[in-house]
Design an enzyme around this catalytic site. Structure first.
Site, mmCIF file in Angstrom:
data_model
loop_
_atom_site.group_PDB
_atom_site.id
_atom_site.type_symbol
_atom_site.label_atom_id
_atom_site.label_comp_id
_atom_site.label_asym_id
_atom_site.label_seq_id
_atom_site.Cartn_x
_atom_site.Cartn_y
_atom_site.Cartn_z
ATOM 1 N N ASP A 153 35.987 24.171 14.862
ATOM 2 C CA ASP A 153 34.974 24.812 14.025
ATOM 3 C C ASP A 153 33.554 24.468 14.470
ATOM 4 O O ASP A 153 33.247 23.339 14.812
ATOM 5 C CB ASP A 153 35.152 24.413 12.560
ATOM 6 C CG ASP A 153 34.191 25.184 11.683
ATOM 7 O OD1 ASP A 153 34.279 26.423 11.686
ATOM 8 O OD2 ASP A 153 33.325 24.566 11.040
ATOM 9 N N HIS A 180 37.425 29.457 14.551
ATOM 10 C CA HIS A 180 36.010 29.828 14.371
ATOM 11 C C HIS A 180 35.796 30.965 15.368
ATOM 12 O O HIS A 180 35.726 30.729 16.576
ATOM 13 C CB HIS A 180 35.114 28.626 14.686
ATOM 14 C CG HIS A 180 33.652 28.953 14.741
ATOM 15 N ND1 HIS A 180 32.749 28.490 13.814
ATOM 16 C CD2 HIS A 180 32.925 29.698 15.623
ATOM 17 C CE1 HIS A 180 31.534 28.938 14.117
ATOM 18 N NE2 HIS A 180 31.620 29.672 15.214
ATOM 19 N N ASN A 279 26.278 30.062 10.199
ATOM 20 C CA ASN A 279 27.041 30.630 11.307
ATOM 21 C C ASN A 279 28.506 30.760 10.911
ATOM 22 O O ASN A 279 29.137 29.754 10.641
ATOM 23 C CB ASN A 279 26.920 29.713 12.531
ATOM 24 C CG ASN A 279 27.556 30.332 13.745
ATOM 25 O OD1 ASN A 279 27.711 31.549 13.804
ATOM 26 N ND2 ASN A 279 27.940 29.514 14.704
ATOM 27 N N ASP A 306 32.750 25.930 3.249
ATOM 28 C CA ASP A 306 31.995 25.665 4.486
ATOM 29 C C ASP A 306 30.771 24.806 4.177
ATOM 30 O O ASP A 306 29.666 25.045 4.685
ATOM 31 C CB ASP A 306 31.604 26.945 5.233
ATOM 32 C CG ASP A 306 31.237 26.644 6.685
ATOM 33 O OD1 ASP A 306 31.219 25.454 7.084
ATOM 34 O OD2 ASP A 306 30.954 27.599 7.445
HETATM 35 O O1 DOR Z 1 26.882 27.292 9.497
HETATM 36 C C1 DOR Z 1 27.685 26.553 10.024
HETATM 37 N N1 DOR Z 1 27.530 25.219 10.017
HETATM 38 N N2 DOR Z 1 28.766 27.092 10.626
HETATM 39 C C2 DOR Z 1 29.617 26.356 11.348
HETATM 40 O O2 DOR Z 1 30.574 26.909 11.857
HETATM 41 C C3 DOR Z 1 29.380 24.909 11.531
HETATM 42 C C4 DOR Z 1 28.579 24.361 10.427
HETATM 43 C C5 DOR Z 1 28.057 22.967 10.674
HETATM 44 O O3 DOR Z 1 28.805 22.118 11.154
HETATM 45 O O4 DOR Z 1 26.909 22.700 10.331
#
Ligand code: DOR
Length: 428
Positions: A153, A180, A279, A306
């Protein structure tokens, strides 16, 4: 410890129960679920009148940041945020420092969680060493040490052959590969969704295709290998449609979305709001509509937070340089309940997507209020109205695009293994 939760609306999707019932807990186990259970003198009685009594929420997509990024979040603060949000179990992603790609890191996370965590912590190991996408990580070792799934991820596995081997290898352990989906060439340099808003803001866009081509590729690889593929943080209409048709063909694919993808659009970025930089990126209102349809028709199995904590200095900078991600453990529940109020999901389906569905994906003996199950329970006040004040959040980081927004519904008590760990604002 004996506990009796009385008069609540007990919602247990796994057993198709939605009824006014009492729950008797002895030690760390649910002993009895029935009407009018008499209180024993030694039992603590909790009056849940007007409240929903649900299985403890399970988040399969949390970033705990320990080891390595303790300034963003620790196992202690992350599990406190989870408890405050009604979560009794969270799965932590491997993008720590060092990356959780071997037994030693998995064991560190588990032992630290046993000492300092206040909810169950289930680690997710990396697919590849260092999440570099080149060579498979020590998957067997990590699974034996307690990892419940694997994922790189934060990055897509760009080499399809490596992804194929990862999928094939996990069949021996019957764990899902959490993908991911991002083509790094298509997304390269992008900081928000590619479209009208990115053009007017002068920011480099990430096309939906960066996600969608990888969703299609990974579905093809799941079909080729017969392995279990779970697609993380689905954000686009095209991804939903590909997953829907793959499911119809009988491919072993499941997926999750996150509250920000069904609540916000790319417009949240206007004003260069770095807290809305995530993301995959926030998309358009058509995508939000498709996500809701996917939730409704069962294409999207799970809602995950998330939860991605970042420090002030990583967010209060130019948009291009800000980190991707927002925290979510403490705002997920009211946003999930919004789906019920909007008529997208029934309450039973909404709770299922945060309890029994994630439990089934990871083969956990959790996510239900069955007699004999672990006494992991969340008591929810669906009517409680509150405003997101970042100073009141338990998470160490404050990067939420929901700051200042009105919420409806929250956990008033979180019980983990028969122990109250959170009650109306306070960690116990
Ligand atoms: O926005 C995100 N932040 N998407 C991800 O896939 C990783 C995550 C992060 O680890 O900060």
């Amino acid at each position: 410890m004996r506990m009796l939760i009385k008069n609540g609306r007990v919602l247990d999707p796994a057993n198709n129960i939605d009824d006014s019932l009492d729950i008797f807990i002895e030690g760390n186990i649910i002993k009895k679920v029935a009407k009018g259970i008499k209180a024993e003198a030694s039992a603590k009685v909790i009056d849940a009148k007007g409240k929903i009594v649900a299985p403890g929420l399970i988040d399969i997509h949390t970033h705990l940041r320990e080891p390595g990024f303790e300034y963003k979040e620790t196992i202690r603060t992350g599990t406190m945020a989870a408890a405050a949000g009604g979560f009794t179990a969270i799965c932590c992603m491997p993008n720590t420092n060092p990356i959780n790609d071997n037994r030693a890191v998995t064991e560190f996370i588990l032992s630290k969680s046993a000492k300092e965590g206040i909810v169950n912590v289930l680690p997710i190991g990396a697919i590849t060493k260092g999440s570099q996408g080149k060579a498979l990580a020590e998957i067997s070792d990590m699974v034996n040490a307690g990892c419940v799934a694997i994922s790189d991820d934060g990055k897509g596995v760009m080499d399809a052959e490596v992804m194929r081997r990862g999928l094939e290898y996990t069949k021996a352990f019957d764990i899902p590969v959490i993908a991911h989906c991002e083509d790094a060439n298509l997304s390269s340099g992008g900081v928000m969704n590619e479209g009208f808003a990115s053009t007017t803001l002068g920011l480099r866009g990430i096309p939906k295709a960066a996600e969608e081509v990888m969703v299609v590729r990974d579905i093809a690889l799941a079909e080729l290998t017969g392995a279990r593929l779970h697609i993380a943080h689905v954000s686009s209409a095209g991804s939903v449609e590909s997953i829907r048709t793959a499911k119809k063909r009988g491919v072993k694919v499941t997926c999750e979305t996150c509250p920000h993808y069904f609540t916000l659009t790319e417009d949240a970025v206007i004003g260069y709001n770095t807290n809305a930089k995530v993301n995959p990126p926030l998309r358009t209102k058509e995508d939000v509509k498709a996500i809701k349809e996917g939730l409704k028709d069962g294409t999207i199995d799970i809602i995950a937070s998330d939860h991605a904590p970042h420090a002030v200095h990583e967010k209060e900078i130019e948009f291009d340089y800000a980190s991707f991600g927002m925290i979510g453990l403490e705002t997920s529940l009211p946003l999930i309940l919004n789906l019920v109020r909007e008529g997208v999901l029934t309450l039973k389906d909404a709770i299922a997507k945060a309890t029994i569905n994630p439990a089934r994906l990871l083969k956990l003996k959790k996510g239900t209020l069955s007699e004999g199950a672990d006494a992991d329970i969340t008591i929810i006040d669906p009517e409680s109205e509150w405003v997101v004040d970042v100073n009141n959040l338990k998470s160490k980081s404050k990067n939420t695009a929901f700051a200042g927004m009105k919420m409806k519904g929250r956990a008033v008590m979180t019980i983990v293994g028969g122990k109250i760990v959170y009650e109306t604002g306070d960690i116990k």
